[in-house]
Design a protein around this motif. Structure first.
Motif, PDB file in Angstrom:
ATOM      1  N   CYS A  52       0.867  -1.179   0.000  1.00 55.30           N
ATOM      2  CA  CYS A  52       0.000   0.000   0.000  1.00 55.30           C
ATOM      3  C   CYS A  52       0.906   1.231   0.000  1.00 55.30           C
ATOM      4  O   CYS A  52       1.896   1.263   0.719  1.00 55.30           O
ATOM      5  CB  CYS A  52      -0.870  -0.021   1.252  1.00 55.30           C
ATOM      6  SG  CYS A  52      -1.730   1.535   1.563  1.00 55.30           S
ATOM      7  N   LYS A  81      -5.444  -2.331   5.875  1.00 59.34           N
ATOM      8  CA  LYS A  81      -5.288  -1.375   6.977  1.00 59.34           C
ATOM      9  C   LYS A  81      -6.096  -0.103   6.744  1.00 59.34           C
ATOM     10  O   LYS A  81      -6.854   0.322   7.594  1.00 59.34           O
ATOM     11  CB  LYS A  81      -3.809  -0.997   7.122  1.00 59.34           C
ATOM     12  CG  LYS A  81      -3.100  -1.737   8.242  1.00 59.34           C
ATOM     13  CD  LYS A  81      -1.756  -1.066   8.506  1.00 59.34           C
ATOM     14  CE  LYS A  81      -0.897  -1.910   9.420  1.00 59.34           C
ATOM     15  NZ  LYS A  81       0.516  -1.512   9.326  1.00 59.34           N
ATOM     16  N   CYS A  82      -5.889   0.516   5.549  1.00 64.97           N
ATOM     17  CA  CYS A  82      -6.491   1.832   5.326  1.00 64.97           C
ATOM     18  C   CYS A  82      -7.603   1.792   4.276  1.00 64.97           C
ATOM     19  O   CYS A  82      -8.195   2.826   3.962  1.00 64.97           O
ATOM     20  CB  CYS A  82      -5.423   2.845   4.916  1.00 64.97           C
ATOM     21  SG  CYS A  82      -4.790   2.574   3.249  1.00 64.97           S
ATOM     22  N   THR A 140       0.409   4.042   1.206  1.00 63.58           N
ATOM     23  CA  THR A 140       0.342   4.722   2.487  1.00 63.58           C
ATOM     24  C   THR A 140       0.946   3.875   3.613  1.00 63.58           C
ATOM     25  O   THR A 140       1.731   4.360   4.413  1.00 63.58           O
ATOM     26  CB  THR A 140      -1.133   5.042   2.849  1.00 63.58           C
ATOM     27  OG1 THR A 140      -1.775   5.506   1.674  1.00 63.58           O
ATOM     28  CG2 THR A 140      -1.226   6.074   3.950  1.00 63.58           C
ATOM     29  N   CYS A 141       0.553   2.596   3.645  1.00 69.34           N
ATOM     30  CA  CYS A 141       0.935   1.763   4.798  1.00 69.34           C
ATOM     31  C   CYS A 141       2.174   0.905   4.554  1.00 69.34           C
ATOM     32  O   CYS A 141       2.670   0.282   5.475  1.00 69.34           O
ATOM     33  CB  CYS A 141      -0.216   0.850   5.202  1.00 69.34           C
ATOM     34  SG  CYS A 141      -1.796   1.680   5.256  1.00 69.34           S
ATOM     35  N   CYS A 176      -6.218  -2.232   0.545  1.00 67.75           N
ATOM     36  CA  CYS A 176      -5.330  -2.320   1.706  1.00 67.75           C
ATOM     37  C   CYS A 176      -6.138  -2.720   2.945  1.00 67.75           C
ATOM     38  O   CYS A 176      -7.123  -2.067   3.279  1.00 67.75           O
ATOM     39  CB  CYS A 176      -4.634  -0.991   1.933  1.00 67.75           C
ATOM     40  SG  CYS A 176      -3.727  -0.965   3.490  1.00 67.75           S
TER      41      CYS A 176
HETATM   42 ZN   LIG Z   1      -2.943   1.187   3.405  1.00 71.03          ZN
END
Ligand SMILES: [Zn+2]
Ligand SMILES: [Zn+2]
Length: 815
Positions: A440, A484-485, A442-443, A482
């Motif tokens: 990801c 997570k996000c 971002t993550c 993702c």
């Molecule tokens: Zn993410």
């Protein structure tokens, strides 16, 4: 009962009956001792050949033997089903890897069933099915969670022909691909690794394992532990960014003999350390090195090459300026990519020094050294010389003293290095278990949540020989969310090395249908570790090594309670055909189907066991298998036709009983030691004896029946179908395979002993106690070898030797 032996009919009949009755169904049973007899599962190559039978039929015979001895035996079978060939078939024939593989599985399972083994097919494991690889992915996540899986950019071995990355273990011989023989090149790629190096020390410990010595040695060499010192040499030119270079040496005691210093051509400091007047030469040399394969660079006896950089480094112990060279035999991947060269005590350094006229200084004097120039590099122990205040110490004392000095001054320290590298598991291929990772923006790296497993292989990938995973071009697979996000993310498109699948399959056999875990922990506790693992020695390093690592890691994570998977390892030899190892790649495999169809599975089983000691292998010969088939036919007529007692002879009864018990004893010992060939010889002898008894009719019908009963039970593990039929024909209760192993009475098995009288020219000269079964040749040899007899024979060749069975050897010597 005079019907002819018809193996095809008998074998089909009993295989059906055994399956219908589930007689080989394995259940946990705390009242019996368990025995886990594991055979390496086959790769789904398409056809079972005699080489497979050689691995499996003796193993099944042994498992059957343990079963009759009263053990609760688990002897499962499955398929190692992921891997390159399936994908290559897809590329060249347009068959989907799944269809190709499952077609092969079905064919091989059918072939395996003809063998009549005790496999409980309800426990079958197939590594390419989602119900299995889901858990392979789960283990990846566990290892990742434990810090044992990581991603790194690394130069990797790349096979230009297979278009994939290879593990170090898959690069063989002179740096070629294990699979196709193409020279391997290097590539830089982001890869996943398992931190197997963390277990280096534990993997060196084979002390609790009953394994062949050579396999242990190969694993030890693979770990490649060296003890020594790491030493920092300060650079003379202090303008460089780095102030020193570290080297590793196993011989710190030779440091006063370091007359030059070597870097790998790829060492990151080479450019900085190259003086302008040397630059052209250095650059040309580096370009030349790039064209050399790694195996060529390190080959012994190869002409040494290298070039001077124009810079110097300082030997910390004596302050000497030491010239820095680069040389191709120093590899960037070994140690620190730098070497303190001690030509007097290292062969390759000496060759280099001679070629480039660099000084050679003896610092370890061999015993009796008088100060002369040594004719060759001396790598042994000795007395320190030319080493300042250390002169006079033994090299062992010197080792300690120099290490103390280095540590005291902060110049270095004692250390241990390993040749072992982390296990590279990424494969740029489709037909493997996808690595359950999402990237990801971002993550970063996000593991797939356990509840989302399995990450399924998409059925609609396109197979082209691009060198990259087809998964990379499969948008439905790559695009992910993702966890997570919930942003857009990409899936990892590499799949796992298939050695990952085979690192835990033996756990799955205990509970193949487990749905909420890779295995049922209580069942693993009952069955594991494997009591006997049999298979080919070619798996010495990779499979056996990885599986040990895997189990040790699982133990540390609390998933299993043992840390070695295979208590006892047995390597069978190889089956030879037309002078070469039987293998698919050599094109000299013998299919098993035609032999089974013509002579029956029991003949094939018998022949592969009779061919030679199992650990040594043997040469396939069509006449040999016909011989076994004839013997089975004789066994058939011996047992299936009626016995008629004529007149009971007490002597004959005594002898038969003795031979029966002796055979039980010997066959039991042979089986315990995997001596299938001698086991069969003994059974042949016994059946010949029974034939003679049958002709003479000199034992009672009940004794005949007892002896035949022993014989059938002893033969049952090797020839399961024939013995089942004969057991049935002779009106014994079904099944012979549920009978217990016959036990012998020591008193009956014991050889009767007699006193053999030895005469020379008719006069008694010696007496010796021997077994009553002694043969003529043996008796004569024994007599001639006796010291007292030799004195009378006086070195002359006897004119005649007369043997009166079980009584006298008379040696006639001309006077
Ligand atoms: Zn993410
Ligand atoms: Zn290749």
């Amino acid at each position: 009962m005079t019907q002819k032996y018809n193996p095809q009919e008998i074998e089909r009949k009993w295989q059906k009956r055994w399956a219908a009755d589930h007689i080989y169904k394995v259940r946990r049973d705390n009242s019996r001792r368990r025995f886990y007899a594991l055979t390496m599962f086959p790769y789904t190559s398409g056809d079972l050949h005699i080489g497979h039978w050689y691995a499996m039929a003796p193993a099944d015979t042994y498992a059957r033997f343990k079963r009759m001895q009263g053990y609760n035996v688990l002897h499962p079978m499955g398929f190692d089903a992921f891997g390159l060939p399936a994908e290559n078939a897809a590329i060249s024939h347009g068959i989907h890897p799944y269809d190709w593989t499952m077609g092969n599985v079905n064919n091989m399972r059918r072939q395996l069933k003809t063998m009549g083994a005790i496999y409980d097919w309800d426990r079958e494991v197939i590594t390419c099915l989602p119900s299995y690889y889901r858990w392979t992915q789960w283990f990846f996540l566990k290892l990742y969670g434990a810090g044992l899986a990581y991603r790194a950019k690394a130069p990797v071995n790349w096979c230009p022909r297979c278009q994939t990355v290879l593990a170090n273990e898959q690069v063989i011989g002179e740096g070629v691909c294990e699979r196709c023989g193409t020279p391997v090149t290097k590539r830089e790629l982001e890869q996943w690794f398992f931190r197997i190096t963390r277990y280096a020390e534990k993997l060196l410990d084979h002390s609790r394992l009953d394994w062949p010595e050579r396999i242990k040695t190969m694993q030890k060499n693979w770990v490649g532990k060296s003890e020594g010192a790491e030493i920092s040499f300060p650079l003379e030119d202090e303008r460089t960014k780095e102030k020193q270079i570290r080297v590793f040496t196993t011989r710190p005691d030779t440091i006063f003999g370091a007359t030059f210093f070597l870097l790998a051509p790829e060492h990151p400091l080479v450019s900085q350390l190259t003086k302008p007047e040397h630059r052209t030469e250095v650059e040309e040399y580096i370009a030349w090195c790039r064209r050399q394969a790694e195996y060529e660079r390190v080959a012994l006896g190869r002409e040494k090459t290298g070039t001077f950089l124009g810079s110097y480094i300082i030997n910390p112990v004596n302050g000497e300026r030491v010239p820095i060279w680069i040389a191709d035999y120093v590899l960037p991947t070994y140690g620190t990519g730098a070497v303190m060269a001690v030509p007097a005590h290292d062969e390759r350094d000496l060759e280099f020094a001679k070629k480039f006229k660099l000084p050679v200084r003896t610092v370890i004097a061999p015993p009796g050294w008088m100060g002369e120039e040594l004719p060759e590099a001396y790598a042994g122990s000795g007395t320190m010389v030319n080493s300042g205040r250390f002169n006079g110490l033994s090299s062992e004392q010197g080792y300690e003293a120099i290490c103390c000095l280095l540590e005291e001054k902060g110049w270095g320290k004692r250390t241990v290095v390993y040749r072992l590298r982390d296990w590279l598991i990424s494969r740029q291929r489709y037909w493997g278990a996808p690595i359950p990772i999402i990237y990801c923006d971002t993550c970063g790296i996000v593991p797939v949540p356990e509840e989302d497993l399995p990450v399924l292989l998409p059925p609609d990938a396109e197979f082209k020989p691009t060198g990259e995973s087809p998964l990379k071009y499969c948008q439905s697979f790559v695009n992910a969310i993702c966890p997570k996000c919930s942003g857009t993310a990409r899936r990892e498109t590499d799949t796992m090395d298939t050695f990952m699948c085979s690192s835990w399959y033996f756990l799955r056999y205990t509970s193949p249908k487990a749905r909420s875990a890779p295995f049922d922990a209580t069942k693993v506790r009952y069955w594991l570790p494997v009591d006997l693992y049999s298979g080919g020695a070619e798996h010495a390093v990779m499979h056996l090594f990885y599986a040990r690592f895997f189990i040790k890691a699982l133990k540390d994570m609390g998933l299993v309670e043992f840390d070695e998977p295979f208590a006892h390892l047995f390597n069978q030899g190889t089956m030879i055909y037309r002078g070469d190892k039987m293998s698919k790649s050599r094109g000299n495999v013998i299919g098993s189907d035609e032999y089974v169809a013509e002579l029956g599975a029991d003949a094939v089983r018998g022949y592969v066991m009779f061919i030679g000691p199992w650990e040594l292998g043997g040469e396939w010969n069509d006449r040999g298998i016909v011989g076994i088939s004839r013997w089975l036919n004789r066994v058939w007529s011996l047992v299936a036709t009626d016995y008629i007692c004529r007149v009971v002879d007490a002597e004959a009864e005594k002898e038969l009983l003795h031979l029966a018990h002796k055979t039980i004893k010997e066959v039991t010992v042979d089986l315990e030691k995997f001596r299938f060939n001698t086991m069969l010889s003994r059974l042949m002898e016994f059946s010949n004896y029974l034939s003679r008894i049958k002709k003479s009719g000199t034992v009672s019908s009940s004794l005949w029946r007892e002896a035949v009963g022993y014989f059938l039970r002893l033969l049952a593990p090797a020839a399961p179908h024939l013995t089942e039929e004969l057991w049935n024909v002779t009106e014994h209760p079904y099944s012979v395979h549920n009978q217990s192993w016959p036990e012998y009475v020591e008193e009956l098995a014991k050889e009767e002993e007699i006193t053999l009288v030895i005469q020379v020219n008719g006069r008694l000269r010696d007496k010796v106690l021997v077994s009553a079964s002694i043969g003529e040749a043996e008796a004569k040899e024994l007599a001639l070898g006796r010291e007292r007899v030799k004195a009378y024979v006086g070195g002359k060749t006897p004119a005649r030797i007369i043997y009166a069975p079980k009584r006298v050897v008379n040696i006639v010597v001309a006077s």
